[in-house]
Design an enzyme around this catalytic site. Sequence first.
Site, mmCIF file in Angstrom:
data_model
loop_
_atom_site.group_PDB
_atom_site.id
_atom_site.type_symbol
_atom_site.label_atom_id
_atom_site.label_comp_id
_atom_site.label_asym_id
_atom_site.label_seq_id
_atom_site.Cartn_x
_atom_site.Cartn_y
_atom_site.Cartn_z
ATOM 1 N N PRO A 81 0.644 -1.116 -0.376
ATOM 2 C CA PRO A 81 -0.370 -0.303 -0.071
ATOM 3 C C PRO A 81 0.477 1.084 0.142
ATOM 4 O O PRO A 81 1.847 1.242 0.547
ATOM 5 C CB PRO A 81 -0.976 -0.040 1.176
ATOM 6 N N CYS A 82 0.387 2.223 -0.690
ATOM 7 C CA CYS A 82 1.366 3.443 -0.332
ATOM 8 C C CYS A 82 1.281 4.335 0.968
ATOM 9 O O CYS A 82 1.442 5.357 0.454
ATOM 10 C CB CYS A 82 0.349 4.477 -1.378
ATOM 11 N N GLN A 83 1.312 4.034 1.443
ATOM 12 C CA GLN A 83 1.498 4.471 2.857
ATOM 13 C C GLN A 83 3.201 4.924 2.783
ATOM 14 O O GLN A 83 3.679 3.998 2.415
ATOM 15 C CB GLN A 83 1.621 2.760 4.203
ATOM 16 N N PHE A 85 3.452 7.150 0.682
ATOM 17 C CA PHE A 85 3.851 7.623 -0.546
ATOM 18 C C PHE A 85 2.911 7.576 -1.197
ATOM 19 O O PHE A 85 2.617 7.884 -2.204
ATOM 20 C CB PHE A 85 3.942 6.120 -1.431
ATOM 21 N N SER A 86 1.339 8.831 -0.665
ATOM 22 C CA SER A 86 0.075 8.114 -0.710
ATOM 23 C C SER A 86 -0.098 9.434 -1.278
ATOM 24 O O SER A 86 0.935 10.860 -1.411
ATOM 25 C CB SER A 86 -0.486 8.337 0.262
#
Length: 346
Positions: A81-83, A85-86
């Site tokens: 998940p783009c945690q 990097f959102s």
Amino acid sequence: MKNNMNVVDLFAGCGGLSNGFEKVGFNILLGIDSDADASKTFLHNHKNSKYLLKDIREVTQKDIKEKIGNKRVDVVIGGPPCQGFSISGKRAFIDPRNSLYLEYFRIVDILKPKVSIIENVPGLSSLYDGKALDSIKNEFRKRGYTVVHKILKADEYGVPQIRKRIVIVGTKGKEFQFPKSNNKVVTLAEALSDLPKLNSDEVVEKYNTKPTNKYQKLMRQKSTILHNHVGTNHSEKTKKIISLVPEGGNYKNLPKHLQGTRKVNIAWTRLNSSKPSLTIDTGHRHHFHPWENRVPSVRESARIQSFSDDFIFLGSKTSQYRQVGNAVPPLLAKSVGSQLKRWLNG
Ligand SMILES: C[S@@+](CC[C@H](N)C(=O)[O-])C[C@H]1O[C@@H](n2cnc3c(N)ncnc32)[C@H](O)[C@@H]1O
């Protein structure tokens, strides 16, 4: 393939990515994810695979060994998940304590595969002026992988949906070449027209027409009973409002006094059947069926994602929508897998 190639799928969810790889002959040894419903769906649809239902931050080498023994792992795939990097959240610094990317590489260090693949949202390529992507590619290089990336458009690989994913491929040896698009656009009408009409929360388990095109034949190849084709019980007001929106339209097509009834910029969108679908999400209920006054069923959403009809989603309806919406479209994964097979066979 010379020998059956073994794959471990990290952040596997219900297994969209795995499903595409399995369809071209990869042997999916194991999925790892912390979502219990997704694990049930994964195991139901990948009968020869194991699943490690655990927060990846707590997964140890011993856990993996208990599931797959000493089997060689050739390929690790996964979409952290783009945690950290959102693109929609706060653009704070990337916090290594919080980065599931580093967890991905921790597992790669345990398994030491020949090939390691990450997929994610396309916004990753421009995030922090490309620094986020650079840092990921450096993690590959540090481990001796040759690394390439590309943004792939699902609709160019036979998926009836506009959906872009970035795919980063690290290989031990020569550079991976991405698959060429096959340019056959599948429209939403082609994807859905054979699925029975649904009223409110009706459950329909029987097809009532024959497949009418190549896509429908492919989707129905192994399926005689319909699963997950369940209507949604919208209020009379919702049904009335959406009935005023033409295909491809949205809240702007409504009379002025109804335009502000939902305060999101995608409010009251009706999908256009003559094009591939807009990107489906995890169940926000703002995208409506092209010709019925309801949101698409889980099965219709799965068709839009190119899951064949024999792929059955388990868990609550909310969870099923989440699993479908989170997935990599299997036909896109299949194209990447098929190209990888050629790469592995030299
Ligand atoms: C985008 S989805 C993956 C979809 C999957 N690749 C597919 O094609 O179906 C991301 C997954 O990461 C899982 N996840 C998020 N944080 C996790 C963690 N700390 N440990 C394990 N899994 C996690 C979520 O449960 C979710 O299923």
